[in-house]
Design a protein around this motif. Structure first.
Motif, short mmCIF file in Angstrom:
data_model
loop_
_atom_site.label_atom_id
_atom_site.label_comp_id
_atom_site.label_asym_id
_atom_site.label_seq_id
_atom_site.Cartn_x
_atom_site.Cartn_y
_atom_site.Cartn_z
N VAL A 16 0.85 -1.20 0.00
CA VAL A 16 0.00 0.00 0.00
C VAL A 16 0.88 1.25 0.00
CG1 VAL A 16 -1.76 1.31 1.26
CG2 VAL A 16 -1.91 -1.20 1.12
N TYR A 17 1.90 1.25 0.84
CA TYR A 17 2.81 2.39 0.91
C TYR A 17 3.51 2.61 -0.43
CZ TYR A 17 6.50 5.57 2.26
OH TYR A 17 7.34 6.64 2.32
N ALA A 18 3.97 1.52 -1.04
CA ALA A 18 4.63 1.63 -2.35
C ALA A 18 3.67 2.21 -3.39
CB ALA A 18 5.15 0.27 -2.80
N GLY A 69 7.81 9.48 8.81
CA GLY A 69 7.21 8.42 9.62
C GLY A 69 6.94 7.14 8.85
N ALA A 70 7.42 7.07 7.61
CA ALA A 70 7.13 5.94 6.72
C ALA A 70 7.74 4.64 7.23
CB ALA A 70 7.66 6.24 5.33
N PRO A 71 7.13 3.52 6.93
CA PRO A 71 5.92 3.31 6.14
C PRO A 71 4.64 3.33 6.98
CG PRO A 71 6.86 1.18 6.59
CD PRO A 71 7.76 2.23 7.24
N ASP A 72 4.74 3.65 8.25
CA ASP A 72 3.55 3.65 9.10
C ASP A 72 2.69 4.90 8.95
OD1 ASP A 72 4.29 1.18 10.34
OD2 ASP A 72 5.75 2.28 11.53
N ALA A 73 3.32 6.01 8.60
CA ALA A 73 2.58 7.27 8.48
C ALA A 73 3.34 8.22 7.58
CB ALA A 73 2.41 7.90 9.87
N PHE A 74 2.60 9.11 6.96
CA PHE A 74 3.22 10.20 6.21
C PHE A 74 2.22 11.34 6.09
CE2 PHE A 74 1.32 7.44 3.06
CZ PHE A 74 0.73 8.31 2.15
N SER A 75 2.73 12.49 5.72
CA SER A 75 1.90 13.68 5.56
C SER A 75 2.13 14.25 4.17
CB SER A 75 2.28 14.75 6.59
OG SER A 75 2.06 14.26 7.89
N LEU A 96 -0.97 3.97 8.20
CA LEU A 96 -1.16 2.62 7.67
C LEU A 96 -0.90 1.63 8.79
CD1 LEU A 96 0.87 3.00 4.33
CD2 LEU A 96 -1.60 3.25 4.64
N VAL A 97 -1.89 0.76 9.06
CA VAL A 97 -1.75 -0.25 10.10
C VAL A 97 -2.09 -1.60 9.48
CG1 VAL A 97 -2.58 -1.08 12.33
CG2 VAL A 97 -2.37 1.38 11.92
N GLU A 98 -1.13 -2.53 9.56
CA GLU A 98 -1.35 -3.86 8.98
C GLU A 98 -1.97 -4.79 10.01
OE1 GLU A 98 1.08 -7.40 6.65
OE2 GLU A 98 1.90 -5.38 6.69
N SER A 99 -2.95 -5.57 9.55
CA SER A 99 -3.60 -6.55 10.39
C SER A 99 -4.04 -7.72 9.54
CB SER A 99 -4.81 -5.91 11.08
OG SER A 99 -5.50 -6.87 11.85
N ASP A 100 -3.54 -8.90 9.83
CA ASP A 100 -3.89 -10.12 9.11
C ASP A 100 -3.67 -10.00 7.60
OD1 ASP A 100 -4.67 -11.43 11.48
OD2 ASP A 100 -6.68 -10.54 11.36
N GLY A 101 -2.55 -9.39 7.20
CA GLY A 101 -2.23 -9.27 5.78
C GLY A 101 -2.98 -8.18 5.05
N LYS A 102 -3.84 -7.45 5.76
CA LYS A 102 -4.58 -6.33 5.17
C LYS A 102 -4.06 -5.05 5.81
CE LYS A 102 -8.73 -9.03 4.39
NZ LYS A 102 -10.17 -9.14 4.56
N LEU A 105 -5.98 1.92 6.19
CA LEU A 105 -5.47 3.25 5.87
C LEU A 105 -6.44 4.26 6.47
CD1 LEU A 105 -4.21 4.54 2.47
CD2 LEU A 105 -5.91 5.82 3.76
N THR A 106 -5.92 5.15 7.30
CA THR A 106 -6.72 6.20 7.91
C THR A 106 -6.17 7.54 7.46
OG1 THR A 106 -7.08 4.80 9.85
CG2 THR A 106 -7.55 7.15 10.10
N TYR A 107 -7.05 8.44 7.09
CA TYR A 107 -6.57 9.77 6.71
C TYR A 107 -7.41 10.85 7.38
CZ TYR A 107 -10.46 10.11 3.38
OH TYR A 107 -11.70 10.15 2.81
N GLN A 108 -6.74 11.95 7.63
CA GLN A 108 -7.39 13.15 8.16
C GLN A 108 -6.86 14.30 7.30
OE1 GLN A 108 -6.97 13.71 12.34
NE2 GLN A 108 -8.30 15.49 12.37
#
Length: 149
Positions: A16-18, A69-75, A96-102, A105-108
């Protein structure tokens, strides 16, 4: 105007980050995007054609990324000019938070608009912005899913 949402993408966080850093994938996902040029690892230039209510305009602008903050967060922050239609500027924080291979993505995001667009009314602008954001993330999920398939 502020927007907040989250979407679950059926791919690992790294994919997702890529994708979020791939100008060709972004060009496919951004509604109305005619051109997206990567100027550097932290700067993109875009040309987008949008219709918001009765106003149709071609916006040219730049986007700057902060990937500290990549790959967990960016602005990202950006600004665009649509000529007589007006202008816009804003930014977003993405996590970006990974859980069970998914990946969740949260954005504000926050945006300010001026010119003819600002005269259309906040409900129309807010509704259109939400639709454009939803369209972007839906397309991103589809593209990332097809790459991973």
């Amino acid at each position: 105007m502020e927007l907040y949402d989250q979407v679950t993408i059926n791919a690992p966080k790294e994919h997702v980050y890529a994708a979020l850093n791939d100008p060709e994938i972004l060009r496919q996902c951004i509604p109305g995007c005619e051109e997206l040029i990567k100027k550097s690892d932290a700067e993109l230039e875009a040309r987008v054609l949008l219709k918001i209510g009765p106003v149709k305009a071609r916006f040219s602008g730049t986007v700057e990324l902060d990937t500290s903050g990549a790959p967990d967060a960016f602005s990202l922050t950006g600004q665009g000019n649509g000529g007589a239609a007006g202008h816009a500027r804003g930014g977003a924080d993405v996590t970006l938070v990974e859980s069970d291979g998914k990946t969740v993505l949260t954005y504000q995001a926050k945006a300010e608009i001026g010119g003819k667009l600002a005269q259309l009314g906040s409900r129309l602008i807010q509704g259109t912005a939400k639709k454009l954001a939803a369209s972007f993330f839906q397309k991103l999920a589809e593209v990332v899913d097809s790459v991973d398939a």
